[in-house]
Design a protein around this motif. Structure first.
Motif, short mmCIF file in Angstrom:
data_model
loop_
_atom_site.label_atom_id
_atom_site.label_comp_id
_atom_site.label_asym_id
_atom_site.label_seq_id
_atom_site.Cartn_x
_atom_site.Cartn_y
_atom_site.Cartn_z
N SER A 126 0.84 -1.20 0.00
CA SER A 126 0.00 0.00 0.00
C SER A 126 0.88 1.25 0.00
N ASN A 127 0.43 2.30 -0.68
CA ASN A 127 1.19 3.55 -0.67
C ASN A 127 0.71 4.50 0.44
N LYS A 128 -0.07 3.96 1.40
CA LYS A 128 -0.56 4.76 2.52
C LYS A 128 0.40 4.64 3.71
N PRO A 129 0.53 5.70 4.51
CA PRO A 129 1.32 5.58 5.73
C PRO A 129 0.74 4.50 6.65
N PRO A 130 1.53 3.96 7.57
CA PRO A 130 1.11 2.76 8.32
C PRO A 130 0.26 3.03 9.55
N GLY A 131 -0.02 4.29 9.89
CA GLY A 131 -0.70 4.57 11.15
C GLY A 131 -2.05 3.90 11.30
N MET A 132 -2.90 4.00 10.29
CA MET A 132 -4.23 3.42 10.37
C MET A 132 -4.15 1.89 10.44
N THR A 133 -3.20 1.32 9.74
CA THR A 133 -3.01 -0.13 9.78
C THR A 133 -2.65 -0.59 11.19
N ILE A 134 -1.74 0.13 11.83
CA ILE A 134 -1.29 -0.24 13.17
C ILE A 134 -2.42 -0.11 14.18
N VAL A 135 -3.20 0.97 14.08
CA VAL A 135 -4.31 1.18 15.01
C VAL A 135 -5.41 0.15 14.78
#
Length: 266
Positions: A106-115
């Motif tokens: 994914s080209n999205k930052p990982p913050g939402m994934t981690i939360v």
């Protein structure tokens, strides 16, 4: 009977904005007002959350990229989403990716994934125990909906109720604070973003809630540390906001809250 008539002049109460100037019934520290304000806060929170949760925006490149990343982290222990982004049907397909030697990320930052990973881990464990296939279309849709409520609708409702509390703490009268918060809940982009698995509302909560906390007359070191944690999650959710973290530290130092500023940084 024969006395001089007394002329009584009626002076309507003027609109007061500072809480210390409010009459007893409207004073924030009055028990009746506290209960009333808390009821309004709960109505705003639950009402906005129910409305947000009713509208589900479904799939899209951005949403699928976030959903696939959460799945990959929980189910495979990696941020690589090759197994989800291309196979698996149109629900999980996304074009918001990086392709590195045939491996898809994914080209999205990982913050939402981690939360979102802990919530999805619990959800996946329950579904597996029930014998459900995590790749089944109806299961994926349900899981995407649950994650949208937790990661978009819930932070949006949190911002709404924190705006209400912030307005009350700044001396805004209860009707005005209620109307402004309701208008913010349903008349801004918080509303449409609450129904899609995108990071906008999560980021808003990670930045606004800490700002409310550090603006209060007293700030504990614990609250400052939690504020720093939220801002850190916000930085992981959308990397360009990283310079904003300095504003919180500067604000605490200007108020001579050195210990709290250190707790925020930690």
């Amino acid at each position: 009977m024969g006395g001089t008539p007394t002329l009584r002049l009626y002076s309507p109460p003027h609109r007061m904005t500072h809480p210390d100037a409010l009459p007893s019934l409207l004073h924030p520290h009055d028990p009746r007002m506290t209960r009333r304000a808390r009821r309004v806060a709960w109505v705003l929170f639950i009402g906005s959350l129910l409305v947000y949760g009713y509208f589900f925006g479904g799939q899209g490149y951005n949403q699928n990229a976030q959903f696939d990343s959460i799945r990959a982290l929980v189910e495979r222990g990696t941020f690589e989403i090759t197994a989800y982004a291309r196979p698996g049907g149109p629900f999980t397909f996304t074009g918001d990716v990086y392709d590195v030697d045939g491996r898809v990320f994914s080209n999205k930052p990982p913050g939402m994934t981690i939360v979102g990973a802990p919530a999805y881990a619990l959800l996946a464990t329950i579904e597996r125990a029930m014998g459900l296939d995590l790749n089944a279309l109806n299961v994926m849709r349900f899981n995407a909906y649950v994650l949208t409520v937790l990661l978009s609708a819930l932070p949006g409702a949190w911002v709404v109720v924190m705006l209400f509390r912030h307005l009350r703490e700044r001396g805004v009268e209860l009707p005005d604070a209620s109307l402004a918060s309701a208008g913010f809940a349903f008349g801004t982009l918080v509303f449409p973003y609450a129904g899609v698995l995108m990071s906008h509302n999560l980021l808003a909560a990670c930045l606004f809630v800490p700002w409310v906390w550090v603006n209060r007359p007293t700030v504990s070191a614990t609250r400052a540390a939690l504020a720093g944690l939220l801002v850190g999650i916000g930085m992981l959710t959308f990397l360009p906001v990283a310079p904003l973290a300095l504003l919180y530290v500067i604000h605490l130092l200007r108020r001579r809250f050195v210990r709290q500023a250190l707790a925020f940084c930690v």
